[in-house]
Design a protein around this motif. Sequence first.
Motif, PDB file in Angstrom:
ATOM      1  N   ALA A  18      23.669 -24.143  36.565  1.00 47.80           N
ATOM      2  CA  ALA A  18      23.369 -25.543  36.883  1.00 47.80           C
ATOM      3  C   ALA A  18      24.643 -26.280  37.265  1.00 47.80           C
ATOM      4  O   ALA A  18      24.676 -27.042  38.236  1.00 47.80           O
ATOM      5  CB  ALA A  18      22.702 -26.221  35.693  1.00 47.80           C
ATOM      6  N   SER A  55      25.657 -25.024  40.716  1.00 53.37           N
ATOM      7  CA  SER A  55      24.794 -25.460  41.821  1.00 53.37           C
ATOM      8  C   SER A  55      24.984 -26.941  42.131  1.00 53.37           C
ATOM      9  O   SER A  55      24.793 -27.364  43.273  1.00 53.37           O
ATOM     10  CB  SER A  55      23.322 -25.178  41.509  1.00 53.37           C
ATOM     11  OG  SER A  55      22.860 -25.997  40.462  1.00 53.37           O
ATOM     12  N   MET A  56      25.374 -27.743  41.124  1.00 52.57           N
ATOM     13  CA  MET A  56      25.582 -29.164  41.375  1.00 52.57           C
ATOM     14  C   MET A  56      26.691 -29.390  42.402  1.00 52.57           C
ATOM     15  O   MET A  56      26.611 -30.290  43.242  1.00 52.57           O
ATOM     16  CB  MET A  56      25.901 -29.894  40.067  1.00 52.57           C
ATOM     17  CG  MET A  56      24.646 -30.240  39.268  1.00 52.57           C
ATOM     18  SD  MET A  56      24.964 -30.655  37.546  1.00 52.57           S
ATOM     19  CE  MET A  56      26.039 -32.069  37.708  1.00 52.57           C
ATOM     20  N   ALA A  70      18.790 -34.222  42.046  1.00 55.14           N
ATOM     21  CA  ALA A  70      19.315 -32.855  41.885  1.00 55.14           C
ATOM     22  C   ALA A  70      20.340 -32.800  40.757  1.00 55.14           C
ATOM     23  O   ALA A  70      20.328 -31.885  39.927  1.00 55.14           O
ATOM     24  CB  ALA A  70      19.942 -32.380  43.192  1.00 55.14           C
ATOM     25  N   ILE A  71      21.236 -33.792  40.701  1.00 55.01           N
ATOM     26  CA  ILE A  71      22.269 -33.824  39.664  1.00 55.01           C
ATOM     27  C   ILE A  71      21.647 -34.068  38.289  1.00 55.01           C
ATOM     28  O   ILE A  71      22.063 -33.467  37.293  1.00 55.01           O
ATOM     29  CB  ILE A  71      23.315 -34.916  40.002  1.00 55.01           C
ATOM     30  CG1 ILE A  71      24.106 -34.505  41.244  1.00 55.01           C
ATOM     31  CG2 ILE A  71      24.265 -35.152  38.829  1.00 55.01           C
ATOM     32  CD1 ILE A  71      24.913 -35.626  41.849  1.00 55.01           C
ATOM     33  N   LEU A 103      18.517 -33.333  37.303  1.00 52.14           N
ATOM     34  CA  LEU A 103      17.587 -32.283  36.870  1.00 52.14           C
ATOM     35  C   LEU A 103      18.212 -30.894  36.759  1.00 52.14           C
ATOM     36  O   LEU A 103      17.709 -30.051  36.012  1.00 52.14           O
ATOM     37  CB  LEU A 103      16.388 -32.218  37.824  1.00 52.14           C
ATOM     38  CG  LEU A 103      15.420 -33.404  37.781  1.00 52.14           C
ATOM     39  CD1 LEU A 103      14.360 -33.266  38.864  1.00 52.14           C
ATOM     40  CD2 LEU A 103      14.746 -33.504  36.412  1.00 52.14           C
ATOM     41  N   SER A 104      19.297 -30.639  37.502  1.00 51.28           N
ATOM     42  CA  SER A 104      19.890 -29.290  37.492  1.00 51.28           C
ATOM     43  C   SER A 104      20.248 -28.801  36.081  1.00 51.28           C
ATOM     44  O   SER A 104      19.947 -27.647  35.733  1.00 51.28           O
ATOM     45  CB  SER A 104      21.122 -29.242  38.401  1.00 51.28           C
ATOM     46  OG  SER A 104      20.726 -29.253  39.749  1.00 51.28           O
ATOM     47  N   SER A 161       9.682 -25.692  43.639  1.00 51.23           N
ATOM     48  CA  SER A 161      10.634 -26.128  44.659  1.00 51.23           C
ATOM     49  C   SER A 161      10.020 -26.063  46.053  1.00 51.23           C
ATOM     50  O   SER A 161      10.094 -27.020  46.830  1.00 51.23           O
ATOM     51  CB  SER A 161      11.898 -25.253  44.608  1.00 51.23           C
ATOM     52  OG  SER A 161      12.766 -25.557  45.676  1.00 51.23           O
ATOM     53  N   ALA A 214      16.930 -29.177  42.993  1.00 54.18           N
ATOM     54  CA  ALA A 214      17.278 -28.802  41.616  1.00 54.18           C
ATOM     55  C   ALA A 214      16.560 -27.524  41.200  1.00 54.18           C
ATOM     56  O   ALA A 214      17.099 -26.710  40.450  1.00 54.18           O
ATOM     57  CB  ALA A 214      16.923 -29.939  40.664  1.00 54.18           C
TER      58      ALA A 214
END
Length: 520
Positions: A148, A151-152, A324-325, A327-328, A347, A382
């Motif tokens: 996570a 990926s952020m 996205a930030i 929920l990641s 997704s 996310a």
Amino acid sequence: MSSNTTAYVPPPPLEGAARVWGTLALSAATFMNVLDSSIANVSLPAISGDLGVSSTQGTWVITSFGVANAIAVPLTGFLTQRIGQVRLFMASVILFVISSWLCGLAPNMTMLIAFRALQGFVAGPMIPLSQTLLLSSYPRAKAGLAMAMWSMTTLIAPVMGPLLGGWITDNISWPWIFYINIPVGLLAAGLTLLIYRKRESPTHKVPIDAIGLALLVLWVGALQLMLDKGKELDWFHSPEIVIMAVVAVVGFAFFLVWELTEKHPVVDLSLFKRRNFWSGALATAVGYGLFFGNVVILPLWLQQYMGYTATQAGMVLAPVGVMAILLSPIVGLTVGKVDPRRYATASFLIFALILWMRSRFNTQTDFATIMVPTVIQGIAMAFFFIPLVTITLSGLTPDRIPAASGLSNFARITAGAMGTSIATTLWENRAALHHAQLAEAVNTGSTATNAAISTLGGAGFSSEQVLAQINRLVDQQAFMLATSELFYASALMFLLLVPVIWLSRPARGGAGADAAAGAH
């Protein structure tokens, strides 16, 4: 990478401050790398003008980086065997800093393109190895959180690239889009050396597969050049494009045969025997290609046919990172408890929904309405990277993860380039068709046409200006229709990707389960 090497037992996970600083170092390097793939886009007019070349020649600043990067990424597994994970990552970061400095100093376009190609090539191992080193830094129960965090950085950097590049170009000067890598890279390299120097993987003196490497460079280079120059040269009506297509296809065929029979292949194609790897890599590549193609089309449409400025178009895209930030980390912490195939399915369904929403846009759609799907898209993003990386790497032993990560990232990067070329070509072709159909209705027998001519004439427009204005309106409608069709077709393709995910097996066992947060 050859599969007959001694099994590699990874060092124990990092703890406390070392883990935090290690995550920051790897994330900073990844951020710097991903940022550089998009930061030059908005600076091309300034770079081309300053170096005295056309904007078409200026696009090679982007394509040279992409071609070299696509070639280098799948070499990660082979180079890791020869050099070691930590040493290779350090070398990649330091060489990236040096090549960034050279890009800023470039006195002409030829040198800038050469230095950008060098920058793309040395950056190749950075992203796959940042995944590998990050997974080794966390215990299995927290590996999802590690992905996570990783990926952020890949979600924020593409959004910040054009905004930061535009601001630097307008307020300082374009070389600084490259110089800003120097402090970030040196900090990342210093922290990596401090934390990971005693966590090196074993090396094996396997022979260099020179023929495999040459074939890889040949077919990937030909494919990327074909994609980059296709639209400019009218695709297969150009002998040059036909030759590049033939070279790409024949080169790829020879590459497959050679790599599958070579004892020490430069790319480990045996990974495709694993159902989870090929299904995860395929879903990631196609999904990313669709996403990237639509990310390119949206700002083009807004700026060229909806009257948006570059800054306003950037503002429409910027909120994608918010959800996205947020929920990641949640996805990362729960991916071990929830089947990653469910997350990936969510997704794709959300991507299909937001693209369907965009297909409903028209020329009167306001800023707020255009913004809504962008905010929702953050949720889809996310749930995209973490579950798909989990599926792709599941069940692999630690010594194979660098090769698997490199190969899957290669497929993703190549699909992104293809998605961009295919989307822009289809967009313009469909718009040309709609323009021709709409133009047929513009004649003196049409009540709407006569009313428009009368209104514009009454407003003081000359006959030439009236025709130009009507043509502009036809153009706007033609591209609106083409944009809607592209979004709708992309939504359908995301729905078709859902069954591909369910071809994979539930992630179980092996070191690759680190990517699945070690739930099983």
